[in-house]
Design a protein around this motif. Structure first.
Motif, PDB file in Angstrom:
ATOM      1  N   PRO A 109      41.878  48.681  23.631  1.00  0.00           N
ATOM      2  CA  PRO A 109      41.821  48.510  25.094  1.00  0.00           C
ATOM      3  C   PRO A 109      41.477  47.080  25.512  1.00  0.00           C
ATOM      4  O   PRO A 109      42.030  46.562  26.486  1.00  0.00           O
ATOM      5  CB  PRO A 109      40.738  49.487  25.549  1.00  0.00           C
ATOM      6  CG  PRO A 109      40.653  50.495  24.474  1.00  0.00           C
ATOM      7  CD  PRO A 109      41.007  49.784  23.208  1.00  0.00           C
ATOM      8  N   LEU A 110      40.578  46.421  24.766  1.00  0.00           N
ATOM      9  CA  LEU A 110      40.249  45.031  25.101  1.00  0.00           C
ATOM     10  C   LEU A 110      41.450  44.128  24.871  1.00  0.00           C
ATOM     11  O   LEU A 110      41.714  43.219  25.664  1.00  0.00           O
ATOM     12  CB  LEU A 110      39.065  44.545  24.262  1.00  0.00           C
ATOM     13  CG  LEU A 110      37.714  45.161  24.602  1.00  0.00           C
ATOM     14  CD1 LEU A 110      36.659  44.718  23.604  1.00  0.00           C
ATOM     15  CD2 LEU A 110      37.298  44.806  26.013  1.00  0.00           C
ATOM     16  N   TRP A 111      42.208  44.364  23.811  1.00  0.00           N
ATOM     17  CA  TRP A 111      43.401  43.581  23.524  1.00  0.00           C
ATOM     18  C   TRP A 111      44.438  43.775  24.625  1.00  0.00           C
ATOM     19  O   TRP A 111      45.032  42.807  25.099  1.00  0.00           O
ATOM     20  CB  TRP A 111      43.960  43.983  22.163  1.00  0.00           C
ATOM     21  CG  TRP A 111      45.241  43.318  21.824  1.00  0.00           C
ATOM     22  CD1 TRP A 111      45.415  42.060  21.356  1.00  0.00           C
ATOM     23  CD2 TRP A 111      46.548  43.875  21.956  1.00  0.00           C
ATOM     24  NE1 TRP A 111      46.748  41.800  21.177  1.00  0.00           N
ATOM     25  CE2 TRP A 111      47.466  42.909  21.539  1.00  0.00           C
ATOM     26  CE3 TRP A 111      47.023  45.117  22.385  1.00  0.00           C
ATOM     27  CZ2 TRP A 111      48.832  43.137  21.534  1.00  0.00           C
ATOM     28  CZ3 TRP A 111      48.386  45.343  22.374  1.00  0.00           C
ATOM     29  CH2 TRP A 111      49.271  44.355  21.955  1.00  0.00           C
ATOM     30  N   ALA A 112      44.664  45.036  25.031  1.00  0.00           N
ATOM     31  CA  ALA A 112      45.648  45.307  26.081  1.00  0.00           C
ATOM     32  C   ALA A 112      45.221  44.668  27.399  1.00  0.00           C
ATOM     33  O   ALA A 112      46.045  44.087  28.119  1.00  0.00           O
ATOM     34  CB  ALA A 112      45.830  46.819  26.252  1.00  0.00           C
ATOM     35  N   LEU A 113      43.949  44.754  27.730  1.00  0.00           N
ATOM     36  CA  LEU A 113      43.456  44.133  28.966  1.00  0.00           C
ATOM     37  C   LEU A 113      43.630  42.617  28.907  1.00  0.00           C
ATOM     38  O   LEU A 113      44.053  41.997  29.886  1.00  0.00           O
ATOM     39  CB  LEU A 113      41.977  44.498  29.169  1.00  0.00           C
ATOM     40  CG  LEU A 113      41.323  43.969  30.436  1.00  0.00           C
ATOM     41  CD1 LEU A 113      42.003  44.584  31.656  1.00  0.00           C
ATOM     42  CD2 LEU A 113      39.851  44.301  30.445  1.00  0.00           C
ATOM     43  N   TRP A 114      43.333  42.003  27.769  1.00  0.00           N
ATOM     44  CA  TRP A 114      43.496  40.560  27.614  1.00  0.00           C
ATOM     45  C   TRP A 114      44.952  40.157  27.776  1.00  0.00           C
ATOM     46  O   TRP A 114      45.259  39.153  28.409  1.00  0.00           O
ATOM     47  CB  TRP A 114      42.960  40.110  26.266  1.00  0.00           C
ATOM     48  CG  TRP A 114      43.140  38.651  26.034  1.00  0.00           C
ATOM     49  CD1 TRP A 114      43.986  38.053  25.177  1.00  0.00           C
ATOM     50  CD2 TRP A 114      42.476  37.583  26.717  1.00  0.00           C
ATOM     51  NE1 TRP A 114      43.881  36.690  25.258  1.00  0.00           N
ATOM     52  CE2 TRP A 114      42.954  36.371  26.207  1.00  0.00           C
ATOM     53  CE3 TRP A 114      41.505  37.543  27.708  1.00  0.00           C
ATOM     54  CZ2 TRP A 114      42.514  35.141  26.644  1.00  0.00           C
ATOM     55  CZ3 TRP A 114      41.060  36.311  28.137  1.00  0.00           C
ATOM     56  CH2 TRP A 114      41.560  35.137  27.617  1.00  0.00           C
ATOM     57  N   ARG A 115      45.865  40.936  27.197  1.00  0.00           N
ATOM     58  CA  ARG A 115      47.294  40.632  27.331  1.00  0.00           C
ATOM     59  C   ARG A 115      47.737  40.741  28.790  1.00  0.00           C
ATOM     60  O   ARG A 115      48.546  39.941  29.253  1.00  0.00           O
ATOM     61  CB  ARG A 115      48.121  41.576  26.463  1.00  0.00           C
ATOM     62  CG  ARG A 115      47.891  41.413  24.985  1.00  0.00           C
ATOM     63  CD  ARG A 115      48.450  40.131  24.467  1.00  0.00           C
ATOM     64  NE  ARG A 115      49.900  40.207  24.402  1.00  0.00           N
ATOM     65  CZ  ARG A 115      50.662  39.445  23.669  1.00  0.00           C
ATOM     66  NH1 ARG A 115      50.100  38.549  22.891  1.00  0.00           N
ATOM     67  NH2 ARG A 115      51.946  39.560  23.674  1.00  0.00           N
ATOM     68  N   LEU A 116      47.229  41.737  29.521  1.00  0.00           N
ATOM     69  CA  LEU A 116      47.588  41.886  30.939  1.00  0.00           C
ATOM     70  C   LEU A 116      47.059  40.725  31.770  1.00  0.00           C
ATOM     71  O   LEU A 116      47.751  40.218  32.656  1.00  0.00           O
ATOM     72  CB  LEU A 116      47.074  43.216  31.484  1.00  0.00           C
ATOM     73  CG  LEU A 116      47.812  44.459  31.010  1.00  0.00           C
ATOM     74  CD1 LEU A 116      47.074  45.705  31.477  1.00  0.00           C
ATOM     75  CD2 LEU A 116      49.240  44.447  31.521  1.00  0.00           C
ATOM     76  N   VAL A 117      45.849  40.300  31.509  1.00  0.00           N
ATOM     77  CA  VAL A 117      45.266  39.175  32.243  1.00  0.00           C
ATOM     78  C   VAL A 117      46.009  37.885  31.913  1.00  0.00           C
ATOM     79  O   VAL A 117      46.242  37.042  32.776  1.00  0.00           O
ATOM     80  CB  VAL A 117      43.756  39.046  31.912  1.00  0.00           C
ATOM     81  CG1 VAL A 117      43.194  37.733  32.414  1.00  0.00           C
ATOM     82  CG2 VAL A 117      42.992  40.218  32.477  1.00  0.00           C
ATOM     83  N   GLN A 118      46.444  37.743  30.696  1.00  0.00           N
ATOM     84  CA  GLN A 118      47.098  36.528  30.234  1.00  0.00           C
ATOM     85  C   GLN A 118      48.571  36.457  30.646  1.00  0.00           C
ATOM     86  O   GLN A 118      49.163  35.384  30.640  1.00  0.00           O
ATOM     87  CB  GLN A 118      46.987  36.512  28.702  1.00  0.00           C
ATOM     88  CG  GLN A 118      47.263  35.222  28.042  1.00  0.00           C
ATOM     89  CD  GLN A 118      47.158  35.351  26.530  1.00  0.00           C
ATOM     90  OE1 GLN A 118      47.459  36.396  25.962  1.00  0.00           O
ATOM     91  NE2 GLN A 118      46.721  34.287  25.888  1.00  0.00           N
ATOM     92  N   MET A 119      49.164  37.577  31.039  1.00  0.00           N
ATOM     93  CA  MET A 119      50.593  37.645  31.300  1.00  0.00           C
ATOM     94  C   MET A 119      51.092  36.629  32.330  1.00  0.00           C
ATOM     95  O   MET A 119      52.115  35.983  32.092  1.00  0.00           O
ATOM     96  CB  MET A 119      50.976  39.071  31.736  1.00  0.00           C
ATOM     97  CG  MET A 119      52.450  39.261  31.919  1.00  0.00           C
ATOM     98  SD  MET A 119      53.414  38.925  30.443  1.00  0.00           S
ATOM     99  CE  MET A 119      53.009  40.324  29.464  1.00  0.00           C
ATOM    100  N   PRO A 120      50.443  36.418  33.470  1.00  0.00           N
ATOM    101  CA  PRO A 120      50.978  35.450  34.439  1.00  0.00           C
ATOM    102  C   PRO A 120      50.997  34.015  33.927  1.00  0.00           C
ATOM    103  O   PRO A 120      51.729  33.170  34.436  1.00  0.00           O
ATOM    104  CB  PRO A 120      50.040  35.564  35.644  1.00  0.00           C
ATOM    105  CG  PRO A 120      49.311  36.829  35.476  1.00  0.00           C
ATOM    106  CD  PRO A 120      49.293  37.148  34.024  1.00  0.00           C
ATOM    107  N   PHE A 121      50.211  33.711  32.925  1.00  0.00           N
ATOM    108  CA  PHE A 121      50.093  32.346  32.444  1.00  0.00           C
ATOM    109  C   PHE A 121      50.934  32.069  31.192  1.00  0.00           C
ATOM    110  O   PHE A 121      50.942  30.958  30.697  1.00  0.00           O
ATOM    111  CB  PHE A 121      48.624  32.029  32.133  1.00  0.00           C
ATOM    112  CG  PHE A 121      47.717  32.274  33.300  1.00  0.00           C
ATOM    113  CD1 PHE A 121      47.707  31.423  34.376  1.00  0.00           C
ATOM    114  CD2 PHE A 121      46.905  33.400  33.344  1.00  0.00           C
ATOM    115  CE1 PHE A 121      46.892  31.661  35.469  1.00  0.00           C
ATOM    116  CE2 PHE A 121      46.084  33.635  34.419  1.00  0.00           C
ATOM    117  CZ  PHE A 121      46.083  32.764  35.495  1.00  0.00           C
TER     118      PHE A 121
END
Length: 125
Positions: A109-121
């Motif tokens: 879940p932490l990995w998926a959340l990090w990927r979602l936060v990082q997606m716009p950049f």
């Protein structure tokens, strides 16, 4: 007629006053003491040392190592270490899924959340 542009003049040599010799040594910091050079640590090195010490401490406690014991036998200790190492390897093969699943419950879940936060950049391929 076109004449080529003239090259700029060479830079003038920097003149030093007569009172300052050309080879004035720069003031160097005194060397650190032997103890400072030997035992100084960065924060990362100190944390790594703490982690390794903790890991080794777990093994020492798990094997009930007592150097002051009167019945300490080097051959017996070596045999016990080998026996327990094979037992631990057997346990890891039999129940690898338990720690892997427990870690995945936290990590994925932490990995998926990090990927979602990082997606716009992220750069598009």
């Amino acid at each position: 007629m076109n004449t080529p542009p003239e090259a700029p003049p060479p830079p003038a040599a920097v003149e030093r006053p007569a009172s300052v010799p050309a080879s004035t040594p720069t003031a160097e910091a005194p060397p650190n003491s032997f103890l400072a050079r030997t035992f100084s640590l960065s924060v990362g090195q100190a944390l790594r040392l703490l982690g390794i010490s903790t890991l080794v401490g777990f093994f020492v406690l798990a094997f009930d190592f007592a150097p002051t014991g009167t019945t300490f036998d080097l051959g017996g200790a070596f045999t016990a270490i080998i026996h327990r190492a094979f037992t631990a390897i057997g346990w890891a093969f039999d129940s690898f899924w338990k720690p892997a699943l427990a870690g995945a419950v936290v990590v994925l879940p932490l990995w998926a959340l990090w990927r979602l936060v990082q997606m716009p950049f992220r750069k598009k391929p």
